[in-house]
Design a protein around this motif. Structure first.
Motif, PDB file in Angstrom:
ATOM      1  N   UNK A  10       0.833  -1.197   0.000  1.00  0.00           N
ATOM      2  CA  UNK A  10       0.000   0.000   0.000  1.00  0.00           C
ATOM      3  C   UNK A  10       0.870   1.250   0.000  1.00  0.00           C
ATOM      4  N   UNK A  11       0.347   2.319  -0.658  1.00  0.00           N
ATOM      5  CA  UNK A  11       1.041   3.595  -0.610  1.00  0.00           C
ATOM      6  C   UNK A  11       0.821   4.206   0.774  1.00  0.00           C
ATOM      7  N   UNK A  12       1.870   4.790   1.317  1.00  0.00           N
ATOM      8  CA  UNK A  12       1.754   5.437   2.621  1.00  0.00           C
ATOM      9  C   UNK A  12       2.906   5.048   3.514  1.00  0.00           C
ATOM     10  N   UNK A  13       3.213   5.910   4.476  1.00  0.00           N
ATOM     11  CA  UNK A  13       4.396   5.730   5.293  1.00  0.00           C
ATOM     12  C   UNK A  13       4.123   5.329   6.719  1.00  0.00           C
ATOM     13  N   UNK A  14       5.137   5.541   7.541  1.00  0.00           N
ATOM     14  CA  UNK A  14       5.128   5.119   8.933  1.00  0.00           C
ATOM     15  C   UNK A  14       5.548   6.290   9.817  1.00  0.00           C
ATOM     16  N   UNK A  15       5.497   6.075  11.115  1.00  0.00           N
ATOM     17  CA  UNK A  15       6.024   7.052  12.070  1.00  0.00           C
ATOM     18  C   UNK A  15       7.287   6.520  12.745  1.00  0.00           C
ATOM     19  N   UNK A  16       7.793   5.411  12.255  1.00  0.00           N
ATOM     20  CA  UNK A  16       9.076   4.834  12.667  1.00  0.00           C
ATOM     21  C   UNK A  16       9.408   3.753  11.663  1.00  0.00           C
ATOM     22  N   UNK A  17      10.692   3.490  11.462  1.00  0.00           N
ATOM     23  CA  UNK A  17      11.062   2.451  10.515  1.00  0.00           C
ATOM     24  C   UNK A  17      12.568   2.306  10.391  1.00  0.00           C
ATOM     25  N   UNK A  18      12.954   1.232   9.740  1.00  0.00           N
ATOM     26  CA  UNK A  18      14.366   0.976   9.449  1.00  0.00           C
ATOM     27  C   UNK A  18      14.467   0.724   7.939  1.00  0.00           C
ATOM     28  N   UNK A  19      15.161   1.635   7.250  1.00  0.00           N
ATOM     29  CA  UNK A  19      15.173   1.665   5.796  1.00  0.00           C
ATOM     30  C   UNK A  19      16.605   1.447   5.308  1.00  0.00           C
ATOM     31  N   UNK A  20      16.805   0.441   4.467  1.00  0.00           N
ATOM     32  CA  UNK A  20      18.134   0.150   3.928  1.00  0.00           C
ATOM     33  C   UNK A  20      18.069   0.083   2.410  1.00  0.00           C
ATOM     34  N   UNK A  21      19.094   0.621   1.767  1.00  0.00           N
ATOM     35  CA  UNK A  21      19.200   0.572   0.321  1.00  0.00           C
ATOM     36  C   UNK A  21      20.661   0.329  -0.043  1.00  0.00           C
ATOM     37  N   UNK A  22      20.889  -0.585  -0.981  1.00  0.00           N
ATOM     38  CA  UNK A  22      22.240  -0.837  -1.477  1.00  0.00           C
ATOM     39  C   UNK A  22      22.301  -0.327  -2.907  1.00  0.00           C
ATOM     40  N   UNK A  23      23.249   0.580  -3.184  1.00  0.00           N
ATOM     41  CA  UNK A  23      23.229   1.292  -4.453  1.00  0.00           C
ATOM     42  C   UNK A  23      24.611   1.826  -4.809  1.00  0.00           C
ATOM     43  N   UNK A  24      24.772   2.183  -6.068  1.00  0.00           N
ATOM     44  CA  UNK A  24      25.934   2.899  -6.569  1.00  0.00           C
ATOM     45  C   UNK A  24      25.500   3.679  -7.813  1.00  0.00           C
ATOM     46  N   UNK A  25      26.370   4.585  -8.266  1.00  0.00           N
ATOM     47  CA  UNK A  25      26.040   5.341  -9.469  1.00  0.00           C
ATOM     48  C   UNK A  25      27.275   5.574 -10.314  1.00  0.00           C
ATOM     49  N   UNK A  26      27.028   5.817 -11.596  1.00  0.00           N
ATOM     50  CA  UNK A  26      28.067   6.342 -12.465  1.00  0.00           C
ATOM     51  C   UNK A  26      28.280   7.820 -12.119  1.00  0.00           C
ATOM     52  N   UNK A  27      29.374   8.372 -12.619  1.00  0.00           N
ATOM     53  CA  UNK A  27      29.562   9.822 -12.543  1.00  0.00           C
ATOM     54  C   UNK A  27      28.862  10.424 -13.752  1.00  0.00           C
ATOM     55  N   UNK A  28      27.755  11.125 -13.499  1.00  0.00           N
ATOM     56  CA  UNK A  28      26.930  11.657 -14.583  1.00  0.00           C
ATOM     57  C   UNK A  28      26.795  13.159 -14.370  1.00  0.00           C
ATOM     58  N   UNK A  29      27.505  13.925 -15.156  1.00  0.00           N
ATOM     59  CA  UNK A  29      27.551  15.370 -14.985  1.00  0.00           C
ATOM     60  C   UNK A  29      26.148  15.975 -15.079  1.00  0.00           C
ATOM     61  N   UNK A  30      25.790  16.774 -14.080  1.00  0.00           N
ATOM     62  CA  UNK A  30      24.514  17.482 -14.098  1.00  0.00           C
ATOM     63  C   UNK A  30      23.361  16.749 -13.460  1.00  0.00           C
TER      64      UNK A  30
END
Length: 303
Positions: A161-181
């Motif tokens: 469901x769409x909608x948030x919480x009033x407490x939580x533990x959020x983890x994301x594993x990510x990387x990016x290229x170097x993209x100018x702008x």
């Protein structure tokens, strides 16, 4: 698969609000940060609000080596949940999609930004920027043939469901290229779309540049009560975690705590957002690169 998009100047804030996007999207106010000069590290803190963990920030700069297509970042999405928490959402993007075709196959798991201006006001969010392949979500930033910079944004549907919480533990594993702008903000944002409810950005920064932590002040949301450049680079694989309880917010990179605060903690429901788009100004037309997400988890307090 580039859409022939209407220029961002013709967009209103209505579409942004419908997606729970910040008012800054329609107003054209940039919140992303351009890279600091070599060797620079800025730290802005409200007195007594934040504890920065000594000796951990530098250690967090080393990313894991590349893994296989099944485990592209070298770290498998965790299944264990800390005591007192329960897993409410997890996604490792194992289901591939057609190029630019992420939205429909993942519609039961994500709300996708589409059809309104990005934070800087120069690009436009489009589902065509998103593709799942090789175990990652690929947000590819580039300019369309019609001259519009593309942006990508997703909101995990916790418990479907769409909608948030009033407490939580959020983890994301990510990387990016170097993209100018182009830049990225991973953030907690108000379900009511009210800036004064709070905004927590971690990580945030220009693609391929240092990762920043920013906690906006509740009383004056245009100000940042926590403003910290970490030693982690967005160009490397890292796991970023926000631990949010009513008493304290704690921020970690690769399992190492880098900072915590007991001030300016949101009390209204907030949802987790990943948004990548243009920085202030118009990105160079030749800029082309990706933000890659290996996995996302969301835990909520038991009960």
């Amino acid at each position: 698969m580039d859409d022939d998009l209407t220029p961002p100047s013709t967009l209103t804030t209505d579409a942004a609000s419908a997606h729970g996007a910040a008012p800054a999207h329609g107003a054209g106010h940039s919140r992303h940060l351009r890279p600091a000069g070599p060797g620079r590290r800025r730290l802005g803190l409200a007195a007594g609000a934040v504890v920065v963990t000594a000796g951990i920030v530098a250690a967090a700069a080393t990313g894991a080596s590349s893994g296989t297509a099944v485990d592209p970042s070298g770290e498998t999405m965790p299944t264990a949940v800390a005591a007192g928490w329960t897993r409410a959402f997890s996604e490792d993007f194992a289901e591939p999609t057609a190029t630019g075709g992420f939205e429909q196959p993942y519609a039961d798991r994500f709300s996708v930004y589409h059809g309104f201006a990005d934070t800087a006001g120069t690009g436009r969010y489009s589902a065509s920027a998103l593709t799942a392949h090789d175990g990652v979500l690929d947000m590819r930033m580039r300019t369309t043939a019609g001259g519009t910079p593309l942006a990508g944004g997703i909101v995990p549907l916790v418990d479907g469901k769409w909608g948030g919480q009033t407490a939580g533990r959020y983890s994301i594993r990510m990387r990016s290229d170097e993209v100018d702008g182009y830049g990225v903000a991973v953030l907690l944002w108000s379900d009511r779309n009210v800036w004064a409810d709070g905004e927590v950005d971690f990580p945030e920064g220009a693609l391929g540049a240092p990762a920043w932590l920013n906690v906006h002040c509740l009383a004056a949301p245009a100000e940042k009560c926590v403003h910290l450049e970490t030693a982690a680079s967005l160009k490397d694989w890292h796991t970023y975690t926000i631990d949010w309880t009513p008493q304290r917010m704690t921020f970690s990179i690769d399992g190492h705590e880098i900072a915590s605060t007991d001030k300016d903690i949101p009390v209204e429901p907030m949802h987790f957002v990943v948004q990548a788009g243009s920085l202030g100004g118009v990105p160079p037309k030749e800029s082309d690169g990706s933000l890659l997400i290996d996995w996302i988890t969301v835990d909520v307090p038991k009960g």
